[in-house]
Design a protein around this motif. Structure first.
Motif, PDB file in Angstrom:
ATOM      1  N   MET A 239     -59.805  66.262  21.556  1.00  0.00           N
ATOM      2  CA  MET A 239     -58.537  65.598  21.854  1.00  0.00           C
ATOM      3  C   MET A 239     -58.313  64.436  20.876  1.00  0.00           C
ATOM      4  O   MET A 239     -59.254  63.771  20.474  1.00  0.00           O
ATOM      5  CB  MET A 239     -58.607  65.064  23.291  1.00  0.00           C
ATOM      6  CG  MET A 239     -57.321  64.438  23.809  1.00  0.00           C
ATOM      7  SD  MET A 239     -57.593  63.693  25.441  1.00  0.00           S
ATOM      8  CE  MET A 239     -57.529  65.111  26.515  1.00  0.00           C
ATOM      9  N   GLY A 240     -57.036  64.229  20.481  1.00  0.00           N
ATOM     10  CA  GLY A 240     -56.718  63.097  19.620  1.00  0.00           C
ATOM     11  C   GLY A 240     -56.228  61.923  20.445  1.00  0.00           C
ATOM     12  O   GLY A 240     -55.720  62.103  21.570  1.00  0.00           O
ATOM     13  N   PHE A 241     -56.407  60.722  19.927  1.00  0.00           N
ATOM     14  CA  PHE A 241     -56.030  59.525  20.689  1.00  0.00           C
ATOM     15  C   PHE A 241     -55.167  58.595  19.846  1.00  0.00           C
ATOM     16  O   PHE A 241     -55.408  58.421  18.654  1.00  0.00           O
ATOM     17  CB  PHE A 241     -57.272  58.764  21.133  1.00  0.00           C
ATOM     18  CG  PHE A 241     -58.160  59.560  22.058  1.00  0.00           C
ATOM     19  CD1 PHE A 241     -57.877  59.615  23.415  1.00  0.00           C
ATOM     20  CD2 PHE A 241     -59.241  60.258  21.557  1.00  0.00           C
ATOM     21  CE1 PHE A 241     -58.678  60.360  24.262  1.00  0.00           C
ATOM     22  CE2 PHE A 241     -60.032  61.009  22.399  1.00  0.00           C
ATOM     23  CZ  PHE A 241     -59.763  61.065  23.761  1.00  0.00           C
ATOM     24  N   ASN A 279     -52.639  47.627  27.666  1.00  0.00           N
ATOM     25  CA  ASN A 279     -53.019  48.430  26.516  1.00  0.00           C
ATOM     26  C   ASN A 279     -53.414  49.819  26.969  1.00  0.00           C
ATOM     27  O   ASN A 279     -54.313  49.983  27.781  1.00  0.00           O
ATOM     28  CB  ASN A 279     -54.175  47.777  25.782  1.00  0.00           C
ATOM     29  CG  ASN A 279     -53.766  46.449  25.195  1.00  0.00           C
ATOM     30  OD1 ASN A 279     -52.640  46.316  24.719  1.00  0.00           O
ATOM     31  ND2 ASN A 279     -54.661  45.477  25.262  1.00  0.00           N
ATOM     32  N   VAL A 280     -52.747  50.780  26.407  1.00  0.00           N
ATOM     33  CA  VAL A 280     -52.947  52.152  26.853  1.00  0.00           C
ATOM     34  C   VAL A 280     -53.281  53.011  25.642  1.00  0.00           C
ATOM     35  O   VAL A 280     -52.739  52.830  24.572  1.00  0.00           O
ATOM     36  CB  VAL A 280     -51.684  52.687  27.542  1.00  0.00           C
ATOM     37  CG1 VAL A 280     -51.868  54.140  27.954  1.00  0.00           C
ATOM     38  CG2 VAL A 280     -51.345  51.821  28.731  1.00  0.00           C
ATOM     39  N   THR A 281     -54.224  53.915  25.868  1.00  0.00           N
ATOM     40  CA  THR A 281     -54.489  54.914  24.838  1.00  0.00           C
ATOM     41  C   THR A 281     -53.988  56.258  25.348  1.00  0.00           C
ATOM     42  O   THR A 281     -54.223  56.623  26.502  1.00  0.00           O
ATOM     43  CB  THR A 281     -55.983  54.999  24.539  1.00  0.00           C
ATOM     44  OG1 THR A 281     -56.431  53.727  24.082  1.00  0.00           O
ATOM     45  CG2 THR A 281     -56.271  56.024  23.461  1.00  0.00           C
ATOM     46  N   VAL A 322     -54.253  64.652  11.528  1.00  0.00           N
ATOM     47  CA  VAL A 322     -53.115  63.817  11.148  1.00  0.00           C
ATOM     48  C   VAL A 322     -53.427  62.362  11.477  1.00  0.00           C
ATOM     49  O   VAL A 322     -53.888  62.062  12.580  1.00  0.00           O
ATOM     50  CB  VAL A 322     -51.858  64.259  11.928  1.00  0.00           C
ATOM     51  CG1 VAL A 322     -50.690  63.347  11.590  1.00  0.00           C
ATOM     52  CG2 VAL A 322     -51.529  65.697  11.610  1.00  0.00           C
ATOM     53  N   ALA A 323     -53.183  61.497  10.514  1.00  0.00           N
ATOM     54  CA  ALA A 323     -53.343  60.067  10.782  1.00  0.00           C
ATOM     55  C   ALA A 323     -51.990  59.493  11.141  1.00  0.00           C
ATOM     56  O   ALA A 323     -50.979  59.818  10.526  1.00  0.00           O
ATOM     57  CB  ALA A 323     -53.890  59.361   9.549  1.00  0.00           C
ATOM     58  N   GLY A 327     -54.010  55.592  15.595  1.00  0.00           N
ATOM     59  CA  GLY A 327     -55.032  56.594  15.861  1.00  0.00           C
ATOM     60  C   GLY A 327     -54.842  57.835  15.030  1.00  0.00           C
ATOM     61  O   GLY A 327     -54.169  57.816  13.995  1.00  0.00           O
ATOM     62  N   SER A 328     -55.466  58.905  15.476  1.00  0.00           N
ATOM     63  CA  SER A 328     -55.305  60.163  14.747  1.00  0.00           C
ATOM     64  C   SER A 328     -55.304  61.307  15.735  1.00  0.00           C
ATOM     65  O   SER A 328     -55.860  61.210  16.834  1.00  0.00           O
ATOM     66  CB  SER A 328     -56.420  60.327  13.722  1.00  0.00           C
ATOM     67  OG  SER A 328     -57.656  60.329  14.381  1.00  0.00           O
ATOM     68  N   LEU A 329     -54.661  62.376  15.339  1.00  0.00           N
ATOM     69  CA  LEU A 329     -54.510  63.538  16.200  1.00  0.00           C
ATOM     70  C   LEU A 329     -54.957  64.776  15.448  1.00  0.00           C
ATOM     71  O   LEU A 329     -54.968  64.801  14.220  1.00  0.00           O
ATOM     72  CB  LEU A 329     -53.043  63.721  16.604  1.00  0.00           C
ATOM     73  CG  LEU A 329     -52.426  62.647  17.497  1.00  0.00           C
ATOM     74  CD1 LEU A 329     -50.930  62.900  17.617  1.00  0.00           C
ATOM     75  CD2 LEU A 329     -53.087  62.669  18.869  1.00  0.00           C
ATOM     76  N   THR A 330     -55.333  65.781  16.218  1.00  0.00           N
ATOM     77  CA  THR A 330     -55.602  67.072  15.614  1.00  0.00           C
ATOM     78  C   THR A 330     -54.643  68.062  16.273  1.00  0.00           C
ATOM     79  O   THR A 330     -54.408  67.990  17.480  1.00  0.00           O
ATOM     80  CB  THR A 330     -57.054  67.503  15.859  1.00  0.00           C
ATOM     81  OG1 THR A 330     -57.902  66.484  15.362  1.00  0.00           O
ATOM     82  CG2 THR A 330     -57.353  68.806  15.139  1.00  0.00           C
TER      83      THR A 330
END
Lengths: 366, 288, 304
Positions: A239-241, A279-281, A322-323, A327-330
């Motif tokens: 998972m990406g965050f 603050n939420v991720t 992806v940046a 954060g970054s995601l896949t």
């Protein structure tokens, strides 16, 4: 047949605490997988259940009876070791019969059991051989056979497939499940491989740094991870965050960064307002993201813009890393959608697929 | 130019090769010449062996020296048997006693484990001669002086600590999972030791035993001190004691006796040559 | 990843303290035997060293405190024996170590059957019992009919045969040569094994960096051999401190006291003069000396 209960298990070596607050109920005949990265304490916990390690605190109960002080040989367990632990100086037959002889069974009975088990595992033709004359897969079968021939109440497996090649591993997974169905034992299985955990376990125990993070069925773990660790550990690619700011947009709760906009559903918004977290991720699984045009993005619940870092080719699809701001995601992208490194793309997703975590504690907001 | 340089380099390389072979040849001569000399002399007549200008090989090879050993006034056969018996007994006893200790030092958890390990190591370094006087008195009081049992007790002072350390290194190499499997199968410690560990370290037991045997065979000071009757003496001590007598000038006979003293040790040595380094540095690799 | 112990927030009541026993029954047979045959004698030596005890004397053992040690300090033979011991030990070990190193480097590339045979042959001296080594060299050192004199005469190195073991200044070196001959195979085997243990990548990457010949040996291989060399030297130093067989069978410590080492001196005091007390005092001093090396050895092991 045994139900296993762990109560406040704690284990320390010298001054290092390697397990703490481990509470777990395993039902009779259940197949439970302990999963976690190396050093998470999963093997130690298994060895404590086996009786190979003593606890520094807490209780282990088999069918409600405390077994802390019962020696490993008297717990009616069987174990398959990572490196099999076969007796190198004995034939396959003797490897399997060794434990039965200790129990003073009649030779005819022993012979009957060994041959029946060997037949079940298709190792009858190997009975006269020594372990070193066997292939990895055959050794694995013998180790399984040695464990189940005793018809134990509890069947413990410590990363039994880690020494096999990928192909054999898939085959042995099915084999182990078949064996488990055939015997009446409760099984506890340790692995670091979350795919193995998801495919095999009735329930999965996710561990990290000496703690149990979550216990649940594969679907529960996948759909509702309790914290960021479980969310990132379960599922491939992970998972990406993105770290987001809270923003009000009329009556709808919204999270955003400079390049992402996430509109939340009602339940999520409620969870968010209950939590005092500012603050939420946000976590999004790779398969929930799809590439969209700017125009489509405006209409979507979730839209994230980012720069392509790496594209991994996997045959039918690509994994695109992806940046983005925070954060970054896949993302899993169909093969026909060609993306290049350094290209800027926009992904969209549904608000249903968004996981929210408190940025400080890592706990899921629900 | 390039060719010349390459040629020159090839030339130096060839020279280096030649130097290397010559050096190895010299080393072989240095190592083997004394042994050859022993063998050659043992086949010479008493007269030839004592010649002022030594002959490079036996001019008239004879077995008289060997015949003389067994037919002479000295109980040479008894010396031989005494040595074999005491050394063998030491090896066997040391290995039997040391095996459980080695197993415990390798696997068990107890507070004095490190201390015990170090003690064994220090015992191994103790100068035997320091123990000599008290050990002599001890054997005297136990009425073991001038007996083979007493000699074996003496040999145990160095054989046992050595065996413990060496066997420990073999036990260390047994995969712990094999033992744990036996525990899961319901076996107790002593049963695991005898039914799982001992069969697995059998080569180690043999090697260790051979080492102890060799060290006992090499020992001179204990038999010289603890054995007072010549008939009960071991070969090394007998050689020293009788040299002033029978062999004073009979170098041929001396070398025949020396050859026969060497033979068992030579056989034992080449049997365990592979693990030689491990044996002599055992305790050096795995800390306590 | 390990979890650090988190303060005192644990509940000690829930903990079943793990009891680790002091001792293990399996060690008992060995420990028991050694306590009797080594432990007791060591303690007894300490006691004896403070007594005037003559084995054949008519007077019973008498406590004399530090008298034996006082006597020791003024005993020139003791100091000579100590000096001989140090020369004998360090001299032979140093030379044998260098020779062993040279042999190991020389035969490093010798592979195949020929290599194995050469290596085995080079080890032969190791398989010869000490006493035999001693007599063999004694025979070769003979003034009349000795092989060494014959060789040196033929080569023109000397004009008249020398009585190697009977000349005070030559006896110790002669015994040391014998000792070196017997000890070199140990270093050879140890260092050959260590050389073989150097990872191939290290050698290859050094080659890529253009190290060859001498610089490869000094810069790359020697540092890898350091530990083996250290352990080997310490072991052999200890072994040589205790060496009795070779010296006794060759010279019995003579001529005069020229080859008398501490072992020989103790042995003579105890079993020729029967001065057990005095012999024990020498033994105690020497024990202390040896323990220094033993500790150096253990330290070296721990560093590894």
């Amino acid at each position: 047949m045994a139900a296993i209960t762990l109560r406040d298990i704690e284990k320390r070596y010298d001054d290092t605490l390697v397990l703490r607050d481990c509470n777990l109920d395993i039902a009779d005949r259940e197949f439970v997988v302990l999963v976690g990265p190396s050093g998470s304490g999963k093997t130690t916990l298994l060895r404590i259940i086996a009786g190979l390690e003593r606890t520094s605190g807490g209780e282990i109960l088999f069918d409600g009876a405390r077994v802390n002080d019962v020696d490993v040989g008297d717990r009616d367990i069987a174990m398959v070791f990572q490196n099999y632990g076969l007796y190198p100086h004995m034939s396959v037959y003797d490897n399997m019969a060794f434990g039965l002889r200790r129990r003073k069974l009649a030779p005819a009975d022993i012979d009957d059991r060994v041959r029946r088990t060997a037949r079940m595992l298709a190792i009858e033709s190997l009975l006269a051989r020594r372990p070193r004359q066997l292939s990895g897969g055959q050794r694995q079968r013998v180790a399984l056979g040695r464990a189940i021939v005793r018809d134990p109440a509890v069947f413990l497996l410590d990363e039994p497939l880690s020494n096999l090649d990928a192909h054999l591993r898939v085959q042995m997974r099915a084999e182990i499940l078949k064996v488990h169905r055939a015997v009446t034992a409760t099984a506890v299985y340790v692995t670091h491989d979350q795919v193995e955990a998801l495919t095999m376990g009735d329930r999965i125990v996710v561990m990290n740094a000496g703690r149990i993070h979550q216990v649940g069925t594969p679907a529960e773990l996948y759909d509702a991870p309790v914290d960021r660790f479980v969310a990132s550990f379960i599922g491939t690619p992970a998972m990406g965050f993105i770290d987001c700011e809270r923003r009000a947009n009329g009556d709808r709760a919204e999270l955003a960064t400079s390049s992402a906009r996430i509109t939340l559903g009602e339940v999520q918004a409620q969870a968010l307002s209950c939590a005092n977290a500012g603050n939420v991720t946000v976590g999004i699984r790779p398969e929930c993201l799809s590439v969209a045009s700017e125009r489509d993005a405006a209409a979507a619940d979730v839209a994230v813009r980012g720069t392509v870092q790496v594209v991994e080719m996997l045959g039918a699809e690509h994994y695109v890393h992806v940046a983005t701001e925070g954060g970054s995601l896949t993302a899993r992208v169909p093969r026909h959608q060609r993306l290049r490194v350094d290209e800027t793309v926009t992904f969209v997703a549904s608000s249903r697929d968004v996981h929210l975590f408190d940025r400080e504690t890592g706990r899921a907001l629900r | 130019m390039m060719d010349a340089a390459a040629d020159r380099r090839g030339g130096t390389r060839r020279t280096a090769r030649v130097v290397q072979y010559v050096a190895i040849a010299l080393a072989l001569v240095w190592s083997l010449a004394p042994v050859y000399w022993m063998l050659a002399t043992s086949f010479k007549t008493e007269l030839e062996a004592a010649r002022l200008a030594p002959t490079p090989w036996p001019l008239r090879p004879t077995l008289d020296n060997y015949r003389g050993l067994f037919g002479g006034s000295l109980p040479f056969l008894a010396f031989f048997v005494n040595t074999v018996v005491t050394c063998l007994a030491t090896a066997i006893v040391a290995v039997i006693i040391a095996t459980p200790a080695a197993y415990a030092l390798s696997r068990a958890r107890f507070r004095l484990r490190a201390a015990t390990g170090y003690a064994m190591l220090v015992f191994r370094m103790l100068p035997l001669v320091v123990l000599l006087a008290p050990l002599y008195l001890l054997l005297l009081n136990a009425r073991l002086l001038d007996t083979h049992t007493g000699l074996v007790v003496g040999f145990a002072t160095f054989g046992l600590p050595f065996a413990v350390w060496m066997l420990k290194s073999f036990v260390d190499a047994v995969p712990i999972e094999v033992e744990e499997a036996a525990r899961v199968d319901g076996y107790r410690r002593w049963q695991i030791l005898f039914r799982v560990v001992v069969p697995l370290i059998l080569p180690g037991l043999l090697t260790t035993g051979t080492f102890v045997f060799m060290e006992a065979w090499n020992n001179l000071i204990y038999p010289l001190t603890f054995v007072t009757t010549l008939e009960k003496q071991t070969l090394p001590a007998a050689l020293v004691l009788t040299f002033t007598g029978q062999f004073k000038t009979d170098w041929g006979g001396m070398m025949a006796a020396a050859t026969l003293t060497t033979l068992p040790l030579m056989i034992a040595f080449f049997a365990v040559q592979r693990s030689m380094v491990r044996g002599l540095t055992s305790g050096a690799v795995a800390g306590a | 990843m390990r979890v650090a112990l988190a303060g005192n927030s644990r509940r000690p009541a829930a903990r079943t303290a793990e009891r680790i026993p002091w001792f293990d029954t399996m060690v008992l047979p060995s420990a028991g035997v050694l306590a009797i045959v080594v432990g007791y004698p060591v303690v007894y030596t300490l006691v004896l060293s403070a007594e005037d005890y003559n084995l054949i004397g008519t007077t019973p053992p008498r406590f004399v405190g530090g008298d034996n040690f006082a006597k020791l300090v003024h005993d020139p033979t003791f100091w000579q024996a100590l000096g001989n011991t140090l020369v004998y030990t360090f001299g032979s070990v140093a030379i044998a170590a260098l020779l062993g190193l040279a042999l190991a480097l020389l035969t490093e590339r010798a592979s195949g059957r020929a290599g194995r045979i050469v290596r085995a042959l080079l080890l032969t001296p190791w398989a010869v019992p000490f006493v035999v080594v001693a007599f063999l060299f004694r025979y070769m050192y003979l003034q009349n009919g000795g092989a060494i004199n014959a060789l040196l005469l033929a080569a023109g190195v000397i004009d008249t045969p020398i009585s190697w073991l009977n000349v005070a200044s030559l006896a110790l070196p002669a015994v040391m040569v014998t000792n070196v001959w017997a000890m070199t195979p140990f270093f050879f085997l140890l260092l050959a094994a260590a050389l073989a243990g150097i990872p191939n990548e290290v050698i290859e990457s050094a080659r890529v960096d253009r190290a060859r010949g001498w610089s490869l040996v000094v810069g790359i291989k020697l540092p890898f051999l350091r530990n083996a060399l250290l352990v080997g030297c310490l072991l052999m130093i200890i072994a040589n401190f205790n060496d009795f067989a070779k010296i006794w069978a060759m010279t019995q410590g003579g001529p005069g006291y020229a080859t008398t080492t501490l072992v020989v001196y103790v042995y003579r005091q105890a079993f020729e003069s029967f001065a057990i007390g005095y012999a024990s005092a020498i033994g105690v001093v020497w024990l202390a000396l040896l323990l220094v090396f033993a500790f150096a050895y253990l330290r070296a092991l721990r560093v590894r």
